[in-house]
Enzyme design. Structure first.
Site, PDB file in Angstrom:
ATOM      1  N   SER A  97     -10.458  -0.288   1.049  1.00  0.00           N
ATOM      2  CA  SER A  97     -11.610  -1.377   0.810  1.00  0.00           C
ATOM      3  C   SER A  97     -11.195  -2.621   0.102  1.00  0.00           C
ATOM      4  CB  SER A  97     -12.671  -0.487   0.322  1.00  0.00           C
ATOM      5  OG  SER A  97     -13.161   0.522   0.926  1.00  0.00           O
ATOM      6  N   ASP A 141      -7.827   8.490   0.106  1.00  0.00           N
ATOM      7  CA  ASP A 141      -8.553   7.366   0.918  1.00  0.00           C
ATOM      8  C   ASP A 141      -8.448   7.757   2.521  1.00  0.00           C
ATOM      9  OD1 ASP A 141      -9.627   5.691  -1.074  1.00  0.00           O
ATOM     10  OD2 ASP A 141      -7.894   4.389  -0.945  1.00  0.00           O
ATOM     11  N   GLY A 193     -13.885   0.421  -5.465  1.00  0.00           N
ATOM     12  CA  GLY A 193     -14.063   1.549  -4.483  1.00  0.00           C
ATOM     13  C   GLY A 193     -14.774   1.006  -3.302  1.00  0.00           C
ATOM     14  N   THR A 208      -9.284   0.774  -9.664  1.00  0.00           N
ATOM     15  CA  THR A 208      -8.591  -0.171  -9.300  1.00  0.00           C
ATOM     16  C   THR A 208      -8.738  -1.494 -10.184  1.00  0.00           C
ATOM     17  OG1 THR A 208      -9.209   0.630  -7.174  1.00  0.00           O
ATOM     18  CG2 THR A 208      -8.521  -1.896  -6.847  1.00  0.00           C
ATOM     19  N   ARG A 257       0.682  -1.216   0.014  1.00  0.00           N
ATOM     20  CA  ARG A 257      -0.096  -0.034  -0.024  1.00  0.00           C
ATOM     21  C   ARG A 257       0.839   1.209   0.217  1.00  0.00           C
ATOM     22  NH1 ARG A 257      -4.828   1.862  -1.208  1.00  0.00           N
ATOM     23  NH2 ARG A 257      -6.125   3.021   0.479  1.00  0.00           N
TER      24      ARG A 257
HETATM   25  N1  GLY Z   1      -8.356   3.072  -3.451  1.00  0.00           N
HETATM   26  C1  GLY Z   1      -9.299   2.306  -3.150  1.00  0.00           C
HETATM   27  C2  GLY Z   1      -9.100   1.578  -1.951  1.00  0.00           C
HETATM   28  O1  GLY Z   1      -7.934   1.154  -1.795  1.00  0.00           O
HETATM   29  O2  GLY Z   1     -10.124   0.878  -1.234  1.00  0.00           O
END
Ligand code: GLY
Length: 559
Positions: free
Chosen positions: A438, A408, A458, A366, A98
């Site tokens: 998410s 986020d 999302g 995503t 991340r």
């Molecule tokens: N950027 C979407 C997520 O990480 O939930």
């Protein structure tokens, strides 16, 4: 079924190795099953399988290939979560690649002098970009878990970047959405003479090919040190961003213990914080386990599922964030006792009406892929640069399109982000912190079957994975059916059920309204689920790509 579902490209290869169902479970899969959001990416996985790689090598190849041919969904300028299952010892781990907030980020960086959130400051341009984690994760997975050198696994991606990929309808739709925020470097790569290119146009990315080659040659250091790192930092800093060299040089992948739970006879393994996915998924399933959902009329079933979503998303907003910065009581949040307490006040006849808020733009961002190899290794990976085409900012000369994952975070406590999600102190911005996600790469397993799945979308990712998990538990062992299921969603704020066209029947809409629910019918479908299933009892593999997307699933026999 909607017209798009009828005509969408959709490949499901069903391989029946045994004529009759065997009585003994098969200890190993009869081949590989791969599903991804783009046919070239599935091909990259097949190429690596044929080159003698394992699922982890294929994951490296497919992640890098997605960075090239699906630039709106993920990329080297972004990050993600790779959920791994090692067949030899049963080890399961989540590789956390991340993004992290830069060192010069601070909790109020997106607020104006009056303390209000500056619209779009966390979405567009380099200030919206967190420090990428994907290149580090690729090097890490190859080195720690792969069998092939990183340079081999990156070969398909380098080829696609050099030779080009063809523009699709989805590319056109999302490029049209984000074209206004592309900087000159991004526009040069993704547009033709400033316009969204026609279907079939080849997008070539020589700078990205060079960057991938640097990573192939030097691994982690190829991206996070040396000339490329300097170029990235200078490119961001001169255009209004806040990166410094040590943001890149100090970036490290984390290994996290996945979240585990159970629902009836299904074992669930899913994403750990800084994703909210696993905890919310297990919490919802724990709440739903107390009822025999199959006995309910459809409307009562939807009502209970929605009430469990409402409660899990409320907890998401209140308690979840980066586990390196906030203390999360995972044991409690995923316990059956806590779920019982949470769901004790679910009223069979009325909604709980707990929060108000505005509807916001949904996620079309995503990506996800799922792999099972012939040794039984598995990878479920959900990767992102957040909003389509991320921040729209590409660092000139690198081919690296940067994420806008800073959105986020909760820019201000209780104020919704682009997905309408709210957050509080646990997800406030801090230097070096990972924003709450998410993304929910997930394994589902019974004595007789294994499913590997996930989806983009999302805030709706978690509810999509929930609906697929319930279907699997109720005996839907067909990958095609899992990725096609109609979808509905509730995320606590705003207080409404969002549903795909035709996902809820007219009579049930009336029933839900009578219980007090507000309903928001979407004009178009959402999500792009990729699922593979191994029927251990039948020695059978399936791979399916969501008919709402443009991907492909494939099964290949062992050599
Ligand atoms: N950027 C979407 C997520 O990480 O939930």
């Amino acid at each position: 079924m909607r017209p798009c579902c009828v005509k969408a490209t959709f490949v499901l290869l069903l391989l029946t190795v045994c004529q009759a169902a065997a009585t003994e479970p098969h200890p190993k899969p009869p081949g590989w099953a791969i599903a991804s959001a783009h046919p070239l990416v599935t091909d990259a996985g097949v190429e690596i399988a044929r080159a003698g790689g394992n699922a982890f090598d294929a994951a490296v190849a497919m992640s890098a290939a997605l960075a090239v041919v699906e630039p709106m969904g993920s990329g080297l300028g972004g990050g993600g979560f790779w959920l791994l299952h090692h067949a030899k010892n049963g080890q399961q781990v989540m590789v956390d690649g991340r993004e992290r907030a830069p060192q010069r980020a601070h909790r109020d960086m997106y607020l104006d002098a009056a303390g209000n959130v500056r619209p779009r400051a966390s979405l567009d341009g380099p200030l919206a970009a967190a420090i990428p984690g994907e290149p580090a994760a690729l090097a890490y997975i190859a080195e720690r878990y792969g069998r092939l050198p990183l340079s081999r696994s990156l070969t398909p991606a380098i080829r696609f970047a050099r030779d080009g990929f063809a523009v699709t309808h989805r590319y056109q739709r999302l490029a049209t959405l984000r074209k206004p925020v592309f900087n000159a470097a991004a526009a040069q790569v993704f547009l033709v003479n400033g316009e969204v290119p026609g279907s079939g146009t080849l997008i070539k990315q020589p700078d990205l090919a060079s960057t991938l080659t640097l990573i192939a040659q030097h691994g982690h250091a190829g991206f996070y040190a040396g000339q490329l790192a300097k170029r990235l930092v200078d490119g961001v800093a001169t255009q209004g961003g806040v990166w410094v060299a040590t943001d890149l040089s100090s970036y490290a992948v984390m290994e996290r213990e996945p979240i585990r739970g159970s629902y009836r006879d299904v074992e669930i393994t899913s994403a750990a914080p800084p994703s909210s996915g696993g905890i919310a998924l297990v919490a919802m399933l724990n709440m739903l386990e107390r009822w025999d959902l199959g006995q309910f009329a459809r409307v009562d079933r939807i009502h209970r599922i929605v009430e469990s979503m409402r409660r899990a998303y409320r907890d998401r907003a209140m308690y979840l964030g980066d586990p390196d910065f906030v203390s999360i009581d995972t044991g409690r949040l995923t316990s059956k006792d806590y779920a019982r307490m949470l769901s004790d006040d679910v009223d069979a006849y009325a909604t709980s009406n707990q929060a108000s808020g505005k509807n916001r733009t949904e996620g079309r961002d995503t990506t996800h892929f799922s792999i099972l190899d012939d040794e039984g290794n598995r990878v479920a990976a959900t990767l992102s640069i957040n909003y389509p085409f991320g921040s729209g900012f590409m660092v000139a000369g690198t081919g690296v399109l940067l994420n806008n994952e800073m959105d986020d975070f909760a820019a201000k406590s209780g104020v919704a982000n682009v997905y309408g999600l709210i957050g509080g102190e646990a997800n406030a911005i801090a230097p070096g912190k990972r924003p709450l996600s998410s993304m929910s790469p997930t394994f589902l397993e019974t004595e007789n079957a294994v499913a590997v799945l996930g989806t983009p979308g999302g805030s709706r990712i978690i509810s999509m994975v929930l609906l697929a998990s319930l279907a699997f538990a109720e005996g839907t062992l067909d990958a095609n059916e899992l990725v096609t299921l109609p979808r509905f969603h509730h995320q606590y704020v705003p207080d409404q059920i969002v549903f795909e066209p035709f996902a809820i029947e007219q009579t049930d809409l009336v029933g839900l309204k009578l219980k007090g629910h507000q309903l928001q019918r979407r004009e178009s479908p959402y999500g792009d689920m990729q699922a593979v299933i191994w029927r251990k009892d039948q020695g059978q593999l399936q791979a399916a790509s969501d008919p709402r997307g443009e991907g492909r699933g494939t099964v290949i026999l062992s050599k």
